[in-house]
Design an enzyme around this catalytic site. Sequence first.
Site, short mmCIF file in Angstrom:
data_model
loop_
_atom_site.label_atom_id
_atom_site.label_comp_id
_atom_site.label_asym_id
_atom_site.label_seq_id
_atom_site.Cartn_x
_atom_site.Cartn_y
_atom_site.Cartn_z
N ARG A 1 0.86 -1.19 0.00
CA ARG A 1 0.00 0.00 0.00
C ARG A 1 0.89 1.24 0.00
O ARG A 1 2.00 1.22 0.54
CB ARG A 1 -0.90 0.02 1.24
CG ARG A 1 -2.07 -0.93 1.18
CD ARG A 1 -3.14 -0.47 0.17
NE ARG A 1 -4.29 -1.36 0.14
CZ ARG A 1 -4.49 -2.28 -0.81
NH1 ARG A 1 -3.63 -2.46 -1.78
NH2 ARG A 1 -5.59 -3.01 -0.78
N HIS A 39 -1.27 1.12 -9.75
CA HIS A 39 -1.94 0.10 -8.92
C HIS A 39 -2.45 -1.03 -9.81
O HIS A 39 -3.65 -1.36 -9.82
CB HIS A 39 -3.09 0.72 -8.12
CG HIS A 39 -3.47 -0.09 -6.92
ND1 HIS A 39 -3.84 0.47 -5.72
CD2 HIS A 39 -3.54 -1.44 -6.72
CE1 HIS A 39 -4.13 -0.49 -4.85
NE2 HIS A 39 -3.94 -1.66 -5.44
P1 NDP Z 1 -1.87 -12.04 3.76
O1 NDP Z 1 -2.70 -11.61 4.89
O2 NDP Z 1 -2.11 -13.39 3.16
O3 NDP Z 1 -0.33 -11.99 4.18
C1 NDP Z 1 0.18 -10.93 4.94
C2 NDP Z 1 1.65 -11.22 5.25
O4 NDP Z 1 2.21 -10.05 5.88
C3 NDP Z 1 1.84 -12.38 6.24
O5 NDP Z 1 3.02 -13.09 5.88
C4 NDP Z 1 2.04 -11.66 7.56
O6 NDP Z 1 2.81 -12.37 8.49
C5 NDP Z 1 2.82 -10.45 7.11
N1 NDP Z 1 2.74 -9.37 8.09
C6 NDP Z 1 1.65 -8.65 8.45
N2 NDP Z 1 1.96 -7.74 9.40
C7 NDP Z 1 3.28 -7.90 9.63
C8 NDP Z 1 4.19 -7.26 10.51
N3 NDP Z 1 3.81 -6.28 11.34
N4 NDP Z 1 5.48 -7.67 10.51
C9 NDP Z 1 5.88 -8.67 9.68
N5 NDP Z 1 5.06 -9.32 8.82
C10 NDP Z 1 3.78 -8.93 8.81
O7 NDP Z 1 -2.00 -10.91 2.64
P2 NDP Z 1 -1.87 -11.06 1.05
O8 NDP Z 1 -0.57 -11.72 0.74
O9 NDP Z 1 -3.10 -11.64 0.48
O10 NDP Z 1 -1.86 -9.50 0.61
C11 NDP Z 1 -0.89 -8.60 1.13
C12 NDP Z 1 -1.22 -7.19 0.70
O11 NDP Z 1 -0.92 -6.99 -0.67
C13 NDP Z 1 -2.67 -6.74 0.79
O12 NDP Z 1 -3.06 -6.44 2.12
C14 NDP Z 1 -2.69 -5.53 -0.10
O13 NDP Z 1 -2.35 -4.38 0.66
C15 NDP Z 1 -1.57 -5.80 -1.10
N6 NDP Z 1 -2.11 -6.01 -2.46
C16 NDP Z 1 -1.71 -5.17 -3.46
C17 NDP Z 1 -2.17 -5.35 -4.74
C18 NDP Z 1 -1.67 -4.50 -5.86
O14 NDP Z 1 -2.20 -4.61 -6.97
N7 NDP Z 1 -0.69 -3.67 -5.66
C19 NDP Z 1 -3.11 -6.43 -5.08
C20 NDP Z 1 -3.42 -7.28 -3.97
C21 NDP Z 1 -2.96 -7.05 -2.70
P3 NDP Z 1 2.19 -13.55 9.41
O15 NDP Z 1 1.51 -14.49 8.48
O16 NDP Z 1 3.38 -14.14 10.04
O17 NDP Z 1 1.21 -12.90 10.34
C1 OXD Z 2 -6.01 -5.59 -3.39
C2 OXD Z 2 -5.59 -4.56 -4.34
O1 OXD Z 2 -5.84 -5.40 -2.17
O2 OXD Z 2 -6.00 -4.62 -5.52
O3 OXD Z 2 -6.53 -6.64 -3.86
O4 OXD Z 2 -4.83 -3.66 -3.98
#
Ligand code: NDP
Ligand code: OXD
Length: 308
Positions: free
Chosen positions: A223, A271
């Site tokens: 983000r 994005h």
């Molecule tokens: P998940 O919830 O599956 O994974 C999140 C990961 O981040 C986990 O490995 C988690 O660790 C880790 N994490 C969260 N908080 C922390 C922290 N404070 N310190 C260290 N590690 C942390 O999310 P997704 O993989 O599905 O998606 C991730 C993000 O990608 C979305 O929230 C969105 O913002 C972004 N996104 C962007 C898109 C784009 O087009 N640019 C499209 C889709 C998503 P743990 O499992 O150990 O808790």
């Molecule tokens: C998502 C994105 O969170 O598109 O799926 O950013």
Amino acid sequence: MTRIALISQSARLDYFVPLLQAAAPELDVVVWPDPAFEDADVAMCWNAPPGVYAQMPRLRLVHSIAAGVDNVVAGQALRGLPVCRVVDPKLADGMVQYVLWSVLHFHRKFDVALANQRQRVWQRPMQTPAGECRVGLMGLGKLGGAIARSLLGLGYAVNGWSRSAPDIEGLTVFSGPAAFDDFLARTDVLVCVLPLTDATRGILGQRTFDALPRGAAVVNCGRGEHLVAPDLLAALDSGQLRGAVLDVFASEPLPQNDPLWQAPGVIVTPHMATMASSAVVAQQVADNVRRLDAGQPLLNVVDMHRGY
Ligand code: NDP
Ligand code: OXD
């Protein structure tokens, strides 16, 4: 009849109406700000206006149209409502492709070649094997895990950082804040696919950049609020960072006068790293609404204590 309201203060979501009607003809679908939204049972959102759920006394479920939920929960009183998100393997495929392109950009020195082209300079940059390019993945969830497996399969040296330590063959995992600096010190290309939470906001800032080896690169597809843009510009200017690929921004669309547009070494994309198909999103929301009405467990529920 269960009513679902499509709600966004920044995007038109009406293209979901026919898709929801096809996926669940029994639903009554309305689009905010049609006043009928106030009686909806389900809010299906992207960037919801602050306080909107407080105007919806019958609300039983908040569903993001995306993987991230930050912009559907920010500024809202959730009063214990379940919040669900989209999880789709094809979404992960798109993210893998985007990150691979970004990693190749730096590893294969396309950034150098493109800068040389602008000066009409013919110079073959030195190449190194993938195994000598250390990719540091912040976030090892649905998206980060898929990226790790793909890059490892291509021979990259991949390290990951998350809170827990997922077991991914070949991946070295650094867990929690105490391991962050060790992780950064071993990173040539830093990739952020974290969710936006209080703990991750501003994590791509000076402290992080200073802990990277000099000349590292940054890729942000989490983000926009993960990035402290003035710190990035300063790190690029000083040579601490070599370049950045940025897909997400605190203000989208990126304002015309934002310095990131023209910053040397920065690639701006709108994005577009990945996107679930609208039909898949509508189907997942429809399935969850049916589960809600049947009193069955919902799928892809967000843990609101963690914030993701
Ligand atoms: P998940 O919830 O599956 O994974 C999140 C990961 O981040 C986990 O490995 C988690 O660790 C880790 N994490 C969260 N908080 C922390 C922290 N404070 N310190 C260290 N590690 C942390 O999310 P997704 O993989 O599905 O998606 C991730 C993000 O990608 C979305 O929230 C969105 O913002 C972004 N996104 C962007 C898109 C784009 O087009 N640019 C499209 C889709 C998503 P743990 O499992 O150990 O808790
Ligand atoms: C998502 C994105 O969170 O598109 O799926 O950013």
